[in-house]
Design a protein around this motif. Structure first.
Motif, PDB file in Angstrom:
ATOM      1  N   GLU A   1      23.440  47.245 -51.375  1.00 40.85           N
ATOM      2  CA  GLU A   1      24.258  46.390 -52.256  1.00 40.85           C
ATOM      3  C   GLU A   1      25.372  45.701 -51.467  1.00 40.85           C
ATOM      4  OE1 GLU A   1      26.848  48.120 -55.511  1.00 40.85           O
ATOM      5  OE2 GLU A   1      24.832  48.820 -56.062  1.00 40.85           O
ATOM      6  N   HIS A   2      26.033  46.485 -50.604  1.00 37.93           N
ATOM      7  CA  HIS A   2      27.182  45.925 -49.898  1.00 37.93           C
ATOM      8  C   HIS A   2      26.770  45.014 -48.748  1.00 37.93           C
ATOM      9  CE1 HIS A   2      29.236  48.759 -52.456  1.00 37.93           C
ATOM     10  NE2 HIS A   2      30.303  48.022 -52.247  1.00 37.93           N
ATOM     11  N   LEU A   3      25.619  45.290 -48.143  1.00 42.02           N
ATOM     12  CA  LEU A   3      25.117  44.357 -47.130  1.00 42.02           C
ATOM     13  C   LEU A   3      24.777  43.029 -47.798  1.00 42.02           C
ATOM     14  CD1 LEU A   3      22.845  46.566 -44.851  1.00 42.02           C
ATOM     15  CD2 LEU A   3      24.690  45.063 -44.056  1.00 42.02           C
ATOM     16  N   ALA A   4      24.184  43.106 -48.985  1.00 46.28           N
ATOM     17  CA  ALA A   4      23.831  41.887 -49.715  1.00 46.28           C
ATOM     18  C   ALA A   4      25.089  41.130 -50.121  1.00 46.28           C
ATOM     19  CB  ALA A   4      22.993  42.247 -50.946  1.00 46.28           C
ATOM     20  N   MET A   5      26.119  41.871 -50.495  1.00 41.00           N
ATOM     21  CA  MET A   5      27.370  41.254 -50.950  1.00 41.00           C
ATOM     22  C   MET A   5      27.966  40.342 -49.876  1.00 41.00           C
ATOM     23  SD  MET A   5      30.922  43.127 -51.547  1.00 41.00           S
ATOM     24  CE  MET A   5      30.476  44.402 -52.605  1.00 41.00           C
ATOM     25  N   VAL A   6      27.825  40.750 -48.620  1.00 43.39           N
ATOM     26  CA  VAL A   6      28.380  39.922 -47.536  1.00 43.39           C
ATOM     27  C   VAL A   6      27.286  39.077 -46.864  1.00 43.39           C
ATOM     28  CG1 VAL A   6      30.338  41.456 -47.105  1.00 43.39           C
ATOM     29  CG2 VAL A   6      28.207  41.831 -45.854  1.00 43.39           C
ATOM     30  N   GLY A   7      26.128  38.972 -47.523  1.00 35.67           N
ATOM     31  CA  GLY A   7      25.067  38.086 -47.048  1.00 35.67           C
ATOM     32  C   GLY A   7      24.391  38.560 -45.778  1.00 35.67           C
ATOM     33  N   LEU A   8      24.325  39.884 -45.583  1.00 33.70           N
ATOM     34  CA  LEU A   8      23.761  40.377 -44.324  1.00 33.70           C
ATOM     35  C   LEU A   8      22.514  41.250 -44.501  1.00 33.70           C
ATOM     36  CD1 LEU A   8      26.782  41.238 -42.011  1.00 33.70           C
ATOM     37  CD2 LEU A   8      25.197  39.331 -41.851  1.00 33.70           C
ATOM     38  N   SER A   9      21.820  41.108 -45.619  1.00 31.27           N
ATOM     39  CA  SER A   9      20.630  41.945 -45.841  1.00 31.27           C
ATOM     40  C   SER A   9      19.631  41.788 -44.694  1.00 31.27           C
ATOM     41  CB  SER A   9      19.956  41.569 -47.158  1.00 31.27           C
ATOM     42  OG  SER A   9      20.857  41.752 -48.205  1.00 31.27           O
ATOM     43  N   GLU A  10      19.497  40.566 -44.218  1.00 34.17           N
ATOM     44  CA  GLU A  10      18.506  40.288 -43.168  1.00 34.17           C
ATOM     45  C   GLU A  10      18.907  40.885 -41.815  1.00 34.17           C
ATOM     46  OE1 GLU A  10      15.701  38.676 -44.047  1.00 34.17           O
ATOM     47  OE2 GLU A  10      16.568  38.761 -46.062  1.00 34.17           O
ATOM     48  N   ALA A  11      20.198  41.156 -41.647  1.00 31.44           N
ATOM     49  CA  ALA A  11      20.683  41.635 -40.344  1.00 31.44           C
ATOM     50  C   ALA A  11      20.930  43.144 -40.352  1.00 31.44           C
ATOM     51  CB  ALA A  11      21.961  40.891 -39.968  1.00 31.44           C
ATOM     52  N   ALA A  12      20.442  43.821 -41.392  1.00 32.08           N
ATOM     53  CA  ALA A  12      20.725  45.256 -41.569  1.00 32.08           C
ATOM     54  C   ALA A  12      20.362  46.085 -40.341  1.00 32.08           C
ATOM     55  CB  ALA A  12      19.964  45.763 -42.789  1.00 32.08           C
ATOM     56  N   HIS A  13      19.268  45.702 -39.658  1.00 33.30           N
ATOM     57  CA  HIS A  13      18.754  46.518 -38.561  1.00 33.30           C
ATOM     58  C   HIS A  13      19.391  46.178 -37.220  1.00 33.30           C
ATOM     59  CE1 HIS A  13      16.661  42.718 -38.618  1.00 33.30           C
ATOM     60  NE2 HIS A  13      16.381  42.915 -37.340  1.00 33.30           N
ATOM     61  N   LYS A  14      20.321  45.218 -37.216  1.00 36.70           N
ATOM     62  CA  LYS A  14      20.901  44.804 -35.929  1.00 36.70           C
ATOM     63  C   LYS A  14      22.133  45.626 -35.585  1.00 36.70           C
ATOM     64  CE  LYS A  14      19.118  40.187 -35.719  1.00 36.70           C
ATOM     65  NZ  LYS A  14      19.362  38.755 -35.757  1.00 36.70           N
ATOM     66  N   GLN A  15      22.321  45.848 -34.288  1.00 37.91           N
ATOM     67  CA  GLN A  15      23.514  46.544 -33.817  1.00 37.91           C
ATOM     68  C   GLN A  15      24.649  45.526 -33.652  1.00 37.91           C
ATOM     69  OE1 GLN A  15      21.980  48.363 -30.246  1.00 37.91           O
ATOM     70  NE2 GLN A  15      21.548  50.273 -31.321  1.00 37.91           N
ATOM     71  N   PRO A  16      25.908  45.996 -33.655  1.00 38.24           N
ATOM     72  CA  PRO A  16      27.025  45.059 -33.558  1.00 38.24           C
ATOM     73  C   PRO A  16      26.898  44.069 -32.392  1.00 38.24           C
ATOM     74  CG  PRO A  16      27.846  47.221 -34.113  1.00 38.24           C
ATOM     75  CD  PRO A  16      26.357  47.378 -33.893  1.00 38.24           C
ATOM     76  N   GLY A  17      26.387  44.544 -31.265  1.00 42.60           N
ATOM     77  CA  GLY A  17      26.245  43.667 -30.098  1.00 42.60           C
ATOM     78  C   GLY A  17      25.286  42.503 -30.325  1.00 42.60           C
ATOM     79  N   GLN A  18      24.433  42.632 -31.340  1.00 41.61           N
ATOM     80  CA  GLN A  18      23.474  41.555 -31.641  1.00 41.61           C
ATOM     81  C   GLN A  18      23.995  40.631 -32.746  1.00 41.61           C
ATOM     82  OE1 GLN A  18      20.528  44.702 -32.506  1.00 41.61           O
ATOM     83  NE2 GLN A  18      19.145  43.537 -31.170  1.00 41.61           N
ATOM     84  N   LEU A  19      25.223  40.879 -33.194  1.00 43.63           N
ATOM     85  CA  LEU A  19      25.785  40.085 -34.294  1.00 43.63           C
ATOM     86  C   LEU A  19      26.931  39.215 -33.797  1.00 43.63           C
ATOM     87  CD1 LEU A  19      26.067  42.951 -36.958  1.00 43.63           C
ATOM     88  CD2 LEU A  19      24.275  41.208 -36.833  1.00 43.63           C
TER      89      LEU A  19
END
Ligand SMILES: Nc1ncnc2c1ncn2[C@@H]1O[C@H](COP(=O)(O)OP(=O)(O)OP(=O)(O)O)[C@@H](O)[C@H]1O
Length: 277
Positions: free
Chosen positions: A135-153
């Protein structure tokens, strides 16, 4: 500056009970050269659901003040209370988002948020915890990036994860320490709009440090302006009168915006000019 204060906002505040109370707070650090007084007799009452920005020159004690709300620091004199209960340590009712994101680099965005949810709600079922994270990943528009580590963001995406992680705990107070300071102007404006939307939907109380006058005028109900340190105080508190929901273009067409902006600039660069700046 009284003319800039809206009667409506003032009346709305006076009807409610104080929620967060900073009462006669001073903070003194012992140093090898003697006691260093950072803050001197600071008083501030924040209403539930309010959005308060804090501005002041570097080193005046903004983080120190908010650290006493988060519970990472305690006042030398005076008290900070939430719902009348003294704050003595950090707790899940007050979450902090820093400029530097503070994400664990070896965990994915999903795992960073999950870890926080799990540590605060160990007894919730696995399915519930996963749902909160999604829910909270979706809230900030990041559902697609859920599997990425901070270094990839990107920086903006990392800050979105930090905000989602803080909100996933459902804090009563969200403390933001210059959260958008390291971001480019466009990402910063996008995140400000997102933050206002999230705040509007969740109505948690927000305390945010910023160095950006336009950001404060766009986001805050009130702007707390600190005097210079050492022994900094609250110099003045401005009520920001722009109606909500706020629209940046409309605000920037409002002559009041420029009047307030100039007033704050004068406060910071004439009345409380800083030697280093
Ligand atoms: N643990 C400590 N011991 C001694 N002095 C400290 C300690 N922590 C902070 N200070 C001093 O207190 C003052 C206020 O620091 P603080 O970080 O609260 O300021 P700030 O307004 O948030 O600054 P900035 O805008 O640069 O982040 C600074 O002079 C800092 O050096």
């Amino acid at each position: 500056m009284q003319t800039l204060t809206t009667q409506t906002t003032r009346q709305a505040h006076s009807k409610q009970e104080p929620f967060l109370v900073i009462d006669n707070v001073s903070k003194v650090y012992p140093t090898p050269k003697g006691n260093y007084v950072v803050l001197d007799q600071v008083d501030l009452q924040v209403q539930e659901g309010e959005f308060v920005c804090v501005i002041g020159h570097s080193g005046c004690g903004k983080s120190t003040l908010l650290n006493m709300v988060s519970g990472f620091a305690t006042p030398t004199h005076g008290s900070v209370t939430l719902h009348g209960k003294r704050i003595t340590e950090p707790g899940p009712d007050r979450m902090v988002v820093f400029q530097g994101y503070a994400l664990l680099p070896w965990l994915t965005a999903y795992e960073n948020i999950y870890l926080a949810v799990d540590s605060v709600h160990p007894n919730k079922s696995e399915a519930e915890k996963k749902q909160i994270v999604r829910e909270h990943l979706a809230m900030v528009g990041l559902s697609e990036a859920a599997h990425k580590q901070p270094g990839q963001l990107s920086g903006g995406m990392r800050q979105r994860v930090s905000i989602a992680r803080a909100l996933a705990i459902r804090p009563e107070v969200l403390i933001l320490d210059e959260p958008f300071g390291a971001l480019d102007a466009i990402t910063k404006e996008e995140l400000q709009v997102e933050l206002l939307k999230i705040w509007n939907d969740h109505r948690c109380t927000v305390l945010m440090i910023t160095h950006d006058i336009d950001e404060a005028l766009f986001l805050a109900d009130r702007l707390v302006m600190m005097t210079n340190g050492p022994a900094a105080k609250i110099g003045e508190i401005l009520e920001i009168p722009f109606p909500r929901p706020r629209d940046r273009d409309r605000i920037m067409e409002d002559p009041e915006f420029y009047k307030m902006r100039n007033y704050i600039l004068d406060y910071l660069y004439n009345r409380f000019a800083h030697d280093d700046e």
